[in-house]
Design an enzyme around this catalytic site. Sequence first.
Site, mmCIF file in Angstrom:
data_model
loop_
_atom_site.group_PDB
_atom_site.id
_atom_site.type_symbol
_atom_site.label_atom_id
_atom_site.label_comp_id
_atom_site.label_asym_id
_atom_site.label_seq_id
_atom_site.Cartn_x
_atom_site.Cartn_y
_atom_site.Cartn_z
ATOM 1 N N SER A 41 3.139 0.735 -33.092
ATOM 2 C CA SER A 41 2.771 -0.329 -34.060
ATOM 3 C C SER A 41 1.833 -1.167 -32.476
ATOM 4 O O SER A 41 2.348 -0.660 -31.122
ATOM 5 C CB SER A 41 3.416 -0.777 -34.808
ATOM 6 O OG SER A 41 2.639 -2.047 -34.447
ATOM 7 N N TYR A 86 10.491 -6.061 -35.164
ATOM 8 C CA TYR A 86 10.182 -4.694 -35.679
ATOM 9 C C TYR A 86 8.600 -4.016 -34.521
ATOM 10 O O TYR A 86 9.427 -3.624 -34.019
ATOM 11 C CB TYR A 86 8.837 -5.637 -36.365
ATOM 12 C CG TYR A 86 7.375 -4.282 -37.203
ATOM 13 C CD1 TYR A 86 7.673 -3.297 -37.897
ATOM 14 C CD2 TYR A 86 6.510 -4.491 -36.699
ATOM 15 C CE1 TYR A 86 7.181 -2.342 -37.875
ATOM 16 C CE2 TYR A 86 5.966 -3.152 -36.901
ATOM 17 C CZ TYR A 86 5.979 -2.489 -37.660
ATOM 18 O OH TYR A 86 5.006 -1.476 -38.229
#
Length: 339
Positions: A131, A156
């Site tokens: 990501s 995350y």
Amino acid sequence: MAIQGNLLVTGCAGFIGYHLAEHLLRVGQAVVGIDNLNDYYDPALKRARLDRLTRNPAFNFQKVDLADRAGMEQLFERHCFEIVVHLAAQAGVRYSLHNPRAYADSNLEGFLNVLEGCRHTACKHLLFASSSSVYGANTKMPFSVHDNVDHPVSLYAATKKANELLAHSYSHLYRLPATGVRLFTVYGPWYRPDMALYLFADAISKGQPISLFNNGNMRRDFTYVDDVVEAIVRLIGHVPQGDPAWSGDHPDPGSSRAPWRIYNVGNNKPEELMHVVELLEQGLGRKAEKTLLPMQPGDVLETFADVTDLAREIGFRPQTRIEDGIAKFVAWYRDYHKV
């Protein structure tokens, strides 16, 4: 593209996983897909995506949770996948502030189960989703895979960085070819309802206010889902061999002597959030009522992908204009919700 052995797409009922599986099936590639169909967001949307995939007899769906060690071992032993595209994960920056253990289960333990499955069944190439959030506190633009990413600002992001490191260790120890793709704000039809564009479209269409953090002064490298799928498909056949010139004296964070590689997949053109809201307003035919709020924990002001390596090595550069991509998303949204 022709794969002789089995191909696995994890997270096949998710947004990107669905689009990738659909593309592969359309070009004649058989696909095994897994998903746990959890309720992080509306499972009905996941089932609607899955229903479309299961119409194709070349699609084999199995409901498996990544964190189910025995289930994952049985899956890999049964199919001995030649290619694994790992897109399943517990997503969401803000959700990670309040539900950290969900990320440990899916993104750490679950990813380890994928790596172990690949190792023990001689997988020829693992592609996995990282990501843009791994860039964290970095402010040098555009974000490059050759810069260090050691300061994540959300759990995350930290789990995605951990995935890259875990994959590298398996590439180094077991010569497992592994490619990570850092995805930048992917959007399009069949979008996730927890993401900003979907939330905005939903609120605007219902005449409800939208929340704009940092008073709306943010920029994102919005990347259309078809561009992401095309990049992944091209990378499937671009198996990393390892760079013999890689040096530990001046280590390149994006490559290695091991068969491991990281790429940015972004549109290479950050968009002002306010401009994106205007496009949604145009598509939906309504003005947004805006609530301006301060910056939220875990957020970053801007994302901007350097995609030079992607263009040079697979001859592809995402190029869907935001105007075209938003129009396609809005058309799907209106059709799906009968707006």
